[in-house]
Design a protein around this motif. Structure first.
Motif, short mmCIF file in Angstrom:
data_model
loop_
_atom_site.label_atom_id
_atom_site.label_comp_id
_atom_site.label_asym_id
_atom_site.label_seq_id
_atom_site.Cartn_x
_atom_site.Cartn_y
_atom_site.Cartn_z
N ASP A 525 1.00 -1.27 -0.01
CA ASP A 525 0.05 0.08 -0.06
C ASP A 525 0.99 1.13 0.07
OD1 ASP A 525 -1.49 2.30 1.02
OD2 ASP A 525 -3.16 0.89 1.55
N LEU A 526 0.88 2.01 -1.04
CA LEU A 526 1.91 3.14 -1.20
C LEU A 526 1.57 4.12 -0.37
CD1 LEU A 526 4.17 3.98 -2.89
CD2 LEU A 526 2.46 4.85 -4.54
N ALA A 527 0.34 4.44 0.24
CA ALA A 527 0.11 5.38 1.17
C ALA A 527 0.46 5.36 2.43
CB ALA A 527 -1.50 5.73 1.10
N SER A 528 0.37 4.12 2.94
CA SER A 528 0.64 3.62 4.44
C SER A 528 1.78 2.72 4.32
CB SER A 528 -0.47 2.94 4.82
OG SER A 528 -0.56 1.58 4.31
N GLY A 529 2.45 2.30 3.40
CA GLY A 529 3.42 1.53 3.37
C GLY A 529 3.43 0.18 3.88
N GLU A 530 1.98 -0.23 4.28
CA GLU A 530 1.71 -1.60 4.86
C GLU A 530 1.80 -2.71 3.72
OE1 GLU A 530 -1.45 -1.75 7.27
OE2 GLU A 530 -1.09 0.26 8.20
N LEU A 531 1.88 -3.80 4.17
CA LEU A 531 1.93 -5.04 3.08
C LEU A 531 0.27 -5.27 2.77
CD1 LEU A 531 3.21 -7.41 1.53
CD2 LEU A 531 2.84 -8.60 3.84
N ASP A 532 -0.04 -5.19 1.56
CA ASP A 532 -1.40 -5.42 1.32
C ASP A 532 -1.55 -7.16 0.77
OD1 ASP A 532 -4.13 -3.76 0.73
OD2 ASP A 532 -3.79 -5.01 -1.23
N GLY A 533 -0.70 -7.48 0.04
CA GLY A 533 -0.69 -8.71 -0.39
C GLY A 533 0.54 -9.39 -1.30
N PHE A 534 0.02 -10.54 -2.09
CA PHE A 534 1.33 -10.72 -2.86
C PHE A 534 0.77 -11.27 -4.30
CE2 PHE A 534 2.58 -11.82 1.44
CZ PHE A 534 3.80 -11.80 1.45
N ALA A 747 9.28 -19.44 2.19
CA ALA A 747 10.16 -19.43 3.06
C ALA A 747 11.13 -18.40 3.42
CB ALA A 747 11.18 -20.73 3.03
N ASN A 748 11.34 -17.44 2.24
CA ASN A 748 12.27 -16.33 2.23
C ASN A 748 11.20 -15.00 2.52
OD1 ASN A 748 14.50 -18.24 1.84
ND2 ASN A 748 14.09 -17.90 -0.52
N LEU A 749 10.15 -15.24 2.68
CA LEU A 749 9.11 -13.96 2.81
C LEU A 749 8.66 -14.02 4.24
CD1 LEU A 749 7.41 -14.28 -0.36
CD2 LEU A 749 9.16 -12.74 0.09
N THR A 750 9.22 -14.67 5.07
CA THR A 750 8.51 -14.79 6.64
C THR A 750 8.79 -13.42 7.14
OG1 THR A 750 10.51 -15.60 7.34
CG2 THR A 750 8.89 -17.35 6.91
N ALA A 751 9.70 -12.66 6.73
CA ALA A 751 10.04 -11.53 7.32
C ALA A 751 8.75 -10.19 6.89
CB ALA A 751 11.43 -10.61 6.88
N TRP A 752 8.59 -10.41 6.03
CA TRP A 752 7.39 -9.71 5.36
C TRP A 752 6.04 -10.17 6.17
CZ3 TRP A 752 6.93 -5.40 2.38
CH2 TRP A 752 7.92 -5.24 1.66
N ILE A 753 5.79 -11.20 6.67
CA ILE A 753 4.49 -11.54 7.29
C ILE A 753 4.77 -11.17 8.83
CG2 ILE A 753 3.20 -13.76 8.11
CD1 ILE A 753 3.30 -13.06 4.93
N ASP A 754 5.81 -11.36 9.02
CA ASP A 754 5.96 -10.91 10.68
C ASP A 754 6.44 -9.55 11.20
OD1 ASP A 754 5.63 -13.59 11.07
OD2 ASP A 754 7.82 -14.22 11.13
N ARG A 755 6.91 -8.64 10.13
CA ARG A 755 7.30 -7.40 10.65
C ARG A 755 6.10 -6.57 10.85
NH1 ARG A 755 10.26 -4.98 5.26
NH2 ARG A 755 11.56 -7.25 5.70
N ALA A 756 6.47 -5.37 11.56
CA ALA A 756 5.33 -4.40 12.04
C ALA A 756 5.00 -3.60 10.76
CB ALA A 756 5.90 -3.55 13.17
#
Length: 762
Positions: A525-534, A747-756
């Motif tokens: 999400d470009l406005a908030s910087g949050e992960l929206d999906g994949f 397996a290499n994307l867990t940081a995206w799932i767990d980060r704030a």
């Protein structure tokens, strides 16, 4: 079984039963007439006449033939026959004046005519082929019987002094011969020989026998008992009228399919006997009167000429059959163009003289673009109609000495030869590309279809099949270059084809062997910087070929149809992975989505909706968590069919996205018709924004347009901070690209799932 079918079968069974009963009773009465006392002759004759009249009225009403005229003729003739029989009885009892004694015999003449008319109508309705040998064979039978009739009946009567009655009776066999010829032609003609036909032919034989015996008795005063004569004539009446009782009488007025058969042994014996017997009798018997001798000689000559005509026609028919058979082997049945076999023969023949005459052979391999869409939309009937129209147009565009062939499906090959300097192949290819821009007028209206052409050339040193293969190879090159164009073959294309074949073989079974992997690229999400999906992307690692780029294997999977199985696997795997991530993040986290590409073939397959529903239910995901990406160009190939699937998915709650926007039709009218909620701007446009890039006006216009339509926008291929910042300023909703992350294994994307959420921007 329907009521109508049951009623029809019951009527047929009843008709067969009544036919058998009619014959059994009739034959029994005829036998009784022969063997019984003379006092029973008149009652039995009356019963047989009544039975026959019942049958000829009952049969047509029961069996309902398509054409009742033949049976009406027999019915009218039967009444004349009955009247003749009754008047004969009255004459024998002395109840007729002398001037009416010929009336019973004269009444049989219209009866003969009615039977003749019946047979002629049957022949006209039944025969399937004018070139039927039955016509000549029946004439042989007629000429032979006419010869015997002349020798043994008519000539002796003409030599003696006869009364008027004897003269009339001597002429009866002439009518019999005519009816026998017609009956023989019915029997010998091609088609099914069913009980009704056999019954009619036996009736003709009984009629001839009875009339011959009657003539011998009345004209030549041979001691033939009257009961025997009556028995044969009444048997004829039973058979003639009984034919109308059998259900197969309907087939006697139906066209019969012609079947080419070898000359049977029985038919051969019949022909030989019909020729040898009259000729032998002519040689053995004394000449007799000059007129008798001349007439016998004329009949023998007619027999010989008829046999000669039969031999000639048989030979011509066999030659025509061989020619037709050869054409079926060497020509396409739909377009009547030469097929691959004849094309190969022609090119091989040209190659033998190409070097000596300094000729260059050119082959144009043509394939209609998106022909399957025409078949799917309008059916194979319209597809066949288009193929015939294409064939006609190709023939119009080539020289008389060129060869246009259809080698299968929507593939055509044009072969031509000429001096190398004239570049005949390339010139014709350019002309055909332009010609195919003109619509084809079909039954559904005007249809436009483009064509991809491969051109291969040879100076005669390449085998015909190899030249066809090279032209086919270059045609695929033309298709990969964008269709509606031609490509000239060169040796490097052969290597590309071999590589493609190896790739295709290795790709088959990749799903079952577990060689595919799902990689995921974050969408932010470009406005908030949050992960929206994949976005889910398919990757393939082959044990033989190693890591294969999607640019290489995805087009092959789409062309071969393997994309359906591979796409189904990717969708199920993506939904499973998203469910796992959702559970890991917990209920309070921002909902994620997964975006999966859908191939054109999957949109045409009605099972896609069920596949999506089953996958979501199995993993307990909301439909809104699944985005399905479609391409503009793919949807527009078959818009109406695609819309049915897309509307069903939208109703289910699935989010639909247009992928690579700007590279396809990019039409507001098309975009407005599609039930989409997301528009993805292609990376080729995104790469040109930021820092006053050349593509900024285009992207700005797309953003404004989609915002006005209520769609969210995803920018693909964001690789620099300048691009990200410019897109944020323009109000772009979502972005993805290497600036954030490459597509990688889960397996290499867990940081995206767990980060704030606050760290997502980093």
């Amino acid at each position: 079984m329907t009521h109508v079918q049951a009623t029809g079968e019951a009527r047929t069974a009843r008709a067969v039963l009544e036919f058998r009963l009619h014959l059994c009773v009739g034959v029994a009465l005829v036998v009784t007439l022969l063997a019984g006392p003379e006092q029973l002759s008149s009652p039995i004759m009356a019963l047989l006449l009544a039975q026959g009249m019942f049958a000829i009225h009952r049969g047509p009403r029961l069996n309902r033939p398509a054409d009742e005229r033949p049976w009406r003729y027999i019915r009218h003739g039967s009444w004349f026959f009955v009247a003749s029989c009754l008047l004969r009885v009255v004459r024998e009892l002395g109840g007729l004046p002398e001037w009416l004694t010929l009336l019973p015999d004269l009444l049989t003449v219209p009866a003969y005519l009615m039977v003749g008319f019946c047979f002629m109508v049957m022949l006209r309705r039944r025969l399937a082929d004018d070139d039927d040998s039955a016509r000549i064979d029946a004439l042989l039978v007629g000429l032979s019987i006419a010869f015997l009739t002349w020798v043994f009946l008519i000539a002796p009567n003409l030599a003696a002094e006869m009364s008027g009655s004897q003269l009339v009776n001597a002429v009866f066999p002439v009518f019999d011969v005519t009816i026998l010829v017609l009956g023989a032609r019915l029997m010998l003609s091609q088609g099914v020989r069913q009980p009704a036909l056999w019954t009619l032919v036996l009736a003709c034989a009984a009629l001839f026998t009875g009339d011959v015996l009657y003539c011998l008795r009345e004209a030549l005063e041979v001691g033939v008992p009257q009961q025997v004569v009556d028995a044969f004539l009444l048997l004829m009446f039973v058979l003639l009228t009984g034919a109308a009782m059998h259900p197969s009488m309907r087939s006697l007025t139906e066209p019969q399919r012609g079947v080419t058969r070898d000359l049977s042994r029985g038919r051969t014996v019949l022909i030989v006997a019909m020729v040898i017997l009259p000729v032998g009798l002519t040689a053995l018997m004394p000449p007799g009167t000059p007129m008798s001798y001349v007439f016998r000689a004329v009949l023998c000559l007619a027999l010989v000429l008829t046999v000669l005509i039969r031999v000639i026609r048989s030979n011509n028919s066999r030659a025509r059959a061989e020619q037709i058979s050869r054409r079926r082997v060497t020509h396409d049945t739909l377009t009547d163009l030469p097929n691959r076999e004849l094309l190969t023969e022609t090119v091989s023949r040209w190659a033998e003289r190409a070097a000596g005459e300094r000729l260059e052979i050119s082959l144009l391999f043509l394939d209609l673009d998106r022909f399957k869409m025409i078949n799917d939309n309008w059916g194979h009937r319209v597809g066949d109609e288009l193929l015939r129209a294409v064939a006609a147009r190709l023939v119009q565009q080539v020289r008389a000495e060129d060869v246009v062939s259809r080698i299968g499906g929507d593939e055509f090959v044009v072969a031509l030869a000429g001096p190398p300097s004239e570049r005949l192949g390339e010139q014709l290819a350019e002309r055909l590309i332009a010609e195919f821009n003109r619509p084809f007028s079909l039954s559904i209206g005007d249809v436009v279809t483009s064509v991809s052409i491969g051109v291969a050339r040879s100076g005669g040193d390449v085998h015909a099949l190899d030249l066809i293969r090279d032209a086919d190879t270059s045609m695929y090159q033309a298709k990969s270059n964008g269709r509606n164009m031609y490509a000239l073959f060169d040796a490097s294309m052969r290597d590309q084809v071999q590589d493609r074949v190896r790739l295709e073989q290795a790709l088959r079974g990749a799903v079952e062997r577990g060689e595919l992997a799902a990689h995921f690229q974050p969408i932010v999400d470009l406005a908030s910087g949050e992960l929206d999906g994949f976005e889910a992307l398919m990757r393939w690692h082959s044990p033989q070929l190693g890591h294969v780029s999607p640019v290489q294997f995805i087009p092959i999977a789409e062309e071969t149809g393997m994309i359906e199985e591979m796409g189904s696997w990717l969708l199920r795997e993506s939904v499973r992975q998203l469910a796992e991530w959702t559970e890991r993040r917990g209920p309070d986290a921002r909902p994620l989505h997964v975006s999966v590409n859908v191939a054109v073939r999957q949109l045409r397959d009605g099972s896609l909706v069920r596949l999506v529903d089953d996958a979501l239910r199995e993993h307990n995901l909301q439909p809104s968590a699944l985005w399905l990406e479609i391409t503009e160009s793919g949807v527009m190939e078959d818009l109406e069919t695609a819309l049915l699937t897309l509307d069903a998915l939208r109703t289910m709650g699935v989010t639909l996205a247009v992928d690579d926007f700007g590279t396809g039709y990019s039409s507001l009218s098309y975009l407005d018709r599609l039930p989409v909620g997301i528009v993805k701007i292609d990376r080729s446009f995104v790469s040109g924004v930021g820092g006053n890039g050349a593509k900024e006006p285009i992207v700005r216009a797309v953003l404004a347009m989609t915002r006005a339509m209520g769609h969210r926008v995803v920018a693909e291929g964001v690789e620099t901070e300048a691009q990200r910042d410019w897109l944020r300023e323009q109000g772009c909703d979502l972005v993805q690209g290497w600036l954030y992350s490459k597509a990688d294994l889960p397996a290499n994307l867990t940081a995206w799932i767990d980060r704030a959420p606050a760290l997502s921007e980093a």
